[in-house]
Each structure stands twice: as C-alpha cells, then as structure tokens.
Design an enzyme around this catalytic site. Sequence first.
Site, PDB file in Angstrom:
ATOM      1  N   LYS A  38       0.836  -1.198   0.000  1.00  0.00           N
ATOM      2  CA  LYS A  38       0.000   0.000   0.000  1.00  0.00           C
ATOM      3  C   LYS A  38       0.873   1.252   0.000  1.00  0.00           C
ATOM      4  O   LYS A  38       2.087   1.189   0.222  1.00  0.00           O
ATOM      5  CB  LYS A  38      -0.917   0.004   1.215  1.00  0.00           C
ATOM      6  CG  LYS A  38      -0.193   0.046   2.547  1.00  0.00           C
ATOM      7  CD  LYS A  38      -1.158  -0.036   3.714  1.00  0.00           C
ATOM      8  CE  LYS A  38      -0.404  -0.003   5.041  1.00  0.00           C
ATOM      9  NZ  LYS A  38      -1.323  -0.065   6.190  1.00  0.00           N
ATOM     10  N   TYR A 264      12.909  31.273   6.023  1.00  0.00           N
ATOM     11  CA  TYR A 264      11.664  31.943   6.413  1.00  0.00           C
ATOM     12  C   TYR A 264      11.593  32.183   7.919  1.00  0.00           C
ATOM     13  O   TYR A 264      11.982  31.325   8.725  1.00  0.00           O
ATOM     14  CB  TYR A 264      10.457  31.108   5.989  1.00  0.00           C
ATOM     15  CG  TYR A 264      10.181  31.133   4.503  1.00  0.00           C
ATOM     16  CD1 TYR A 264      10.043  32.340   3.812  1.00  0.00           C
ATOM     17  CD2 TYR A 264      10.041  29.952   3.795  1.00  0.00           C
ATOM     18  CE1 TYR A 264       9.776  32.360   2.457  1.00  0.00           C
ATOM     19  CE2 TYR A 264       9.770  29.945   2.433  1.00  0.00           C
ATOM     20  CZ  TYR A 264       9.640  31.162   1.772  1.00  0.00           C
ATOM     21  OH  TYR A 264       9.381  31.173   0.425  1.00  0.00           O
TER      22      TYR A 264
END
Length: 368
Positions: A38, A264
């Site tokens: 998965k 940032y």
Amino acid sequence: MSQTSETVLEIDLAALEHNYNYMRSKIGASTKMLGVVKAFAYGSDSVKIATRLEKLGVNYFAVAYTKEGITLRKGGITKPILVLHPQSSNFEEVIAYNLMPNIYSKYTLNTFITTAEKLHQKNYPIHLKINTGLNRLGFSIEEIDWIVNKLTTTQSTKVEGIFSHLGASEDTAEKDFTLLQIKNYQKALDKILPQLAYKPICHLCNTSGIINYPEAHYDMVRTGIGLYGYGNSAKEDKNLIPVGTLKTLISQIHHIKKGESVGYNRGFIASKNTKTATLPLGHADGINRIYGKQKTSVLINGKLAPIIGNVCMDMLMINVTNVDCNEGDEVILFGKEKSAEEFANNAGTISYELITSISQRVKRNIIN
C-alpha cells in the site's frame, strides 16, 4: 550506488529480495506470506516492488484502497490482492479487477452481497476483519453469528480469509495487550470456523508479530515495513537492508556572518560565522517542517550536517561548517548509510511516516 545529479529515491530490489528472504526464514514452510504494498509500496514504487515479490514467490498482496489494487492489476500483477479498507462505492471495481475486499462491518457485508448478487457472482472471495482490540476496523466477536447467518442467505460470496491486526506487537511493554489480542482472535476463530463448511486462510501477524510471536503465525503472515528494511527494533534493523535511499545534492553554499539569519521567519540565526548549504527538496517532497531547526541531520561525505531553520516547500538548508563539501556534492537523507528510523526518530516521528511521505515528484530510480 552512483553519484546523483538530482533529487532521487533510489530503490534497491536486491535489498528487497534480502528482506523478503529474511522474513521468509522466520515462518514455516507451509505458512503463506502476504506482502503489503500500500501507499506506493511504502513510498517507493508499488508495481516494481510487487513484480519482484511475485517472482520471489510471495503468495498474496495487500493494499489500502481499491485504486491501489487496480494499479497493480494494470501493472501485470496476478497474485491475490486484498484491499484492506475498501469503500462500498468501489465494490463494482473490486469485482471487475478481481480484488478481494476486507469486509469489516454489517454495512460493508450487506453492501458487498448486494453488489455481488447484482453482478451475478458466485462464491466471490472476501476476507473478514475481526476487531481484537485495535478498535479501528472490524467485527466484534458478538457479531459472528449474524455474519454466518448473513452468509448463508447468499451464494454470491465466500470467506477466503479471516484476520485481525496487532496494534503493539513491536512493544515489549505491551506484551500483555498483544497476547490478549491473540486470545481474542482465537476466540473469534473458535466461534466462526465450526459454522463454516470450509477452512478460510487465518492471518494475524504483521512484521513485528512475525518476529516476536511465532506461535500466532496461523496460515499466513503479513509483512510491510520489514520488506522495506525496518524491523521496529535496533536488533532487527541489523538483519534488514533499507530498500529506499533518498539522495540529493548541494545547490549552493553560503557563508553566513554571526547574527545573520537563514530561511523563512529567520528560523536560524547564526551564533557565529557559519557555512550553510541549500538542498533542492523540501516539504513538498515529503521532508516536512518537523525535520527543521536542527532536529535531524543529513549525510555529506561521511559527515552529519543538521537541517537548520524552517524547511521550505522546495528547499532546505543545512549547516556544513564542519563538513568539507562543495556545490554539486551528493547528500543522503536516509538509506543504507543513514537509517530512516534515526532520521525520523530524532524529529519525534517514525520511519513509516517518513518513507511513505516522499512525494511522487521525486524521481524513482530502480537498481538491481
């Protein structure tokens, strides 16, 4: 491994084969093995991984959602595929692509029988999920009589398997809970099996269950994280080889003066003159902001360099003051030389989350 010229997730199928053989060595010759593929095979490449596993002799596959099973079928996979969390709206596709649904509630059983009868199915294989304590999906033991009565009203379906899922099989502090789950699962089997005229496949153990609870292997075991090189313990990690190696390179080197900031919101402020490097990957590639602010490190020329400041969408910065490196040099975030478990744990998360988060925009390079 070759020097990279871009950000790439290198997927080593020889490592996959090693891990598969190791997990096989932990089970009996007659015990089936299900490979969990998965989430793009835990962030790698589901078709490539499943194709190699099918050649190695895996008996079954499991995916989370119907779309993932369809991808495998279109990729040429022929072995049985269990869909662990199918939605009722996809049941017609489940049948069209010969997938096996996990039936985990009265609603899903009623809906699937209705769909199977509408499509004129006979003995279509399903797996029943029993809730033994994880309390996520699954029938309660008290619902078993209802299940059997419901199955006797139709010839459209047949129980191919009965399973449950262990919630803490890697945690020795939770051994009593795991033993209780095993006991509850056996109680469910003792109640349902005598009421069926055939013997379904019984499966309970995940990777850590395979290793720690050999008495609970039943007819089949399921392995996910173990196939990709992680055993949920330092001891077992030594027996496995990480399949994926996330590599990138240095885009630019900066010399930051004391008091200057990086990134940032001035997420890093230099306490002294500092050499930094910018790398071309960020949280849009799966290296999330939790890894910033010196919580974890990358590997350059055999030395560790911490991630500094806030991880950006497409870039991150590292402190290379003590590393002899140049623009264009290769950087390893995790893989054989630096464990994803270590990278993730240092930032307060787990290897599962890290490796399955690697974005599909990162190029996959298959080797061996």
